[in-house]
Write a protein that holds these residues in place. Structure first.
Motif, PDB file in Angstrom:
ATOM      1  N   LYS A   3      37.765  40.596  37.224  1.00 36.13           N
ATOM      2  CA  LYS A   3      38.668  40.529  38.042  1.00 36.13           C
ATOM      3  C   LYS A   3      40.222  40.713  37.922  1.00 36.13           C
ATOM      4  O   LYS A   3      41.009  41.394  38.689  1.00 36.13           O
ATOM      5  CB  LYS A   3      38.369  39.577  39.329  1.00 36.13           C
ATOM      6  CG  LYS A   3      36.934  39.686  39.862  1.00 36.13           C
ATOM      7  CD  LYS A   3      36.558  38.586  40.757  1.00 36.13           C
ATOM      8  CE  LYS A   3      34.872  38.439  41.176  1.00 36.13           C
ATOM      9  NZ  LYS A   3      34.652  37.410  41.826  1.00 36.13           N
ATOM     10  N   ARG A   4      40.363  39.690  36.992  1.00 36.11           N
ATOM     11  CA  ARG A   4      41.998  39.674  36.737  1.00 36.11           C
ATOM     12  C   ARG A   4      42.459  40.733  36.101  1.00 36.11           C
ATOM     13  O   ARG A   4      43.293  41.378  36.258  1.00 36.11           O
ATOM     14  CB  ARG A   4      42.091  38.367  35.907  1.00 36.11           C
ATOM     15  CG  ARG A   4      43.544  37.991  35.418  1.00 36.11           C
ATOM     16  CD  ARG A   4      43.705  36.744  34.799  1.00 36.11           C
ATOM     17  NE  ARG A   4      45.094  36.689  34.847  1.00 36.11           N
ATOM     18  CZ  ARG A   4      45.718  35.599  33.722  1.00 36.11           C
ATOM     19  NH1 ARG A   4      44.707  35.026  32.950  1.00 36.11           N
ATOM     20  NH2 ARG A   4      46.866  35.478  33.576  1.00 36.11           N
ATOM     21  N   GLN A  75      44.459  34.612  41.510  1.00 39.51           N
ATOM     22  CA  GLN A  75      43.199  34.053  40.692  1.00 39.51           C
ATOM     23  C   GLN A  75      42.345  33.363  41.517  1.00 39.51           C
ATOM     24  O   GLN A  75      42.666  32.233  41.922  1.00 39.51           O
ATOM     25  CB  GLN A  75      43.784  33.494  39.440  1.00 39.51           C
ATOM     26  CG  GLN A  75      42.848  33.325  38.392  1.00 39.51           C
ATOM     27  CD  GLN A  75      43.309  32.992  37.073  1.00 39.51           C
ATOM     28  OE1 GLN A  75      44.445  32.644  36.894  1.00 39.51           O
ATOM     29  NE2 GLN A  75      42.286  32.764  36.050  1.00 39.51           N
ATOM     30  N   PRO A  81      39.350  38.972  44.283  1.00 36.09           N
ATOM     31  CA  PRO A  81      40.609  38.659  43.964  1.00 36.09           C
ATOM     32  C   PRO A  81      42.106  39.435  44.798  1.00 36.09           C
ATOM     33  O   PRO A  81      43.272  38.985  44.403  1.00 36.09           O
ATOM     34  CB  PRO A  81      40.928  39.300  42.561  1.00 36.09           C
ATOM     35  CG  PRO A  81      39.897  40.532  42.437  1.00 36.09           C
ATOM     36  CD  PRO A  81      38.940  40.097  43.418  1.00 36.09           C
ATOM     37  N   ASN A 126      45.110  33.539  49.592  1.00 36.64           N
ATOM     38  CA  ASN A 126      43.883  32.753  49.227  1.00 36.64           C
ATOM     39  C   ASN A 126      44.229  31.175  49.394  1.00 36.64           C
ATOM     40  O   ASN A 126      45.306  30.551  49.196  1.00 36.64           O
ATOM     41  CB  ASN A 126      43.734  32.955  47.561  1.00 36.64           C
ATOM     42  CG  ASN A 126      42.472  32.238  47.336  1.00 36.64           C
ATOM     43  OD1 ASN A 126      41.541  32.131  47.554  1.00 36.64           O
ATOM     44  ND2 ASN A 126      42.648  31.377  45.855  1.00 36.64           N
TER      45      ASN A 126
END
Length: 134
Positions: A3-4, A75, A81, A126
């Motif tokens: 994902k990063r 992250q 993400p 997030n």
């Protein structure tokens, strides 16, 4: 790819290529859909990308048109993400589904509702309390 790594690749694409629009190939694939809906898709894309959303060429296909909001990227241990939204061709793009960064729950909106709540969606980060979209 992680994902990063996907987020990093998307940032690089945006930096090098500027704001992406719905590619002609995707619009052509949607040509079986009535003309008004394709025009609505192009208008939606213009409106959303003007607010720094990026069309996600890798995740979009014949069934879904997907955008992400890069400034929300983080992250995360679970969930997406980056805040993302998509239109489903099976619904003629009438419903916009939004998944906030770090979550997995889709929030459905009509186009009008989306733009009413877009500021709350874009400012969400997030770990913040999830906004109520009542």
């Amino acid at each position: 790819m992680s994902k990063r790594g996907d987020a990093k690749k998307a940032r690089r694409r945006k930096r090098l290529g500027g704001t992406r629009r719905v590619p002609d190939a995707i619009v052509a694939q949607l040509s079986a859909i009535p003309d008004g809906i394709v025009a609505d898709l192009a208008e939606f894309d213009e409106r959303i990308t003007a607010r720094d959303w990026t069309f996600d060429e890798e995740q979009s296909d014949d069934d879904y048109a997907v955008w992400f909001f890069e400034p929300s990227g983080a992250q995360v241990d679970d969930g997406l993400p980056v805040t993302s939204l998509w239109l489903d061709a099976a619904e003629d793009g009438a419903i916009v589904r939004v998944v906030l960064v770090g979550t997995t729950t889709p929030h459905p909106f009509t186009h009008a509702q989306l733009f009413e709540h877009l500021e709350a969606i874009e400012t969400y980060r997030n770990g913040d309390p999830v906004p109520e979209f009542g």
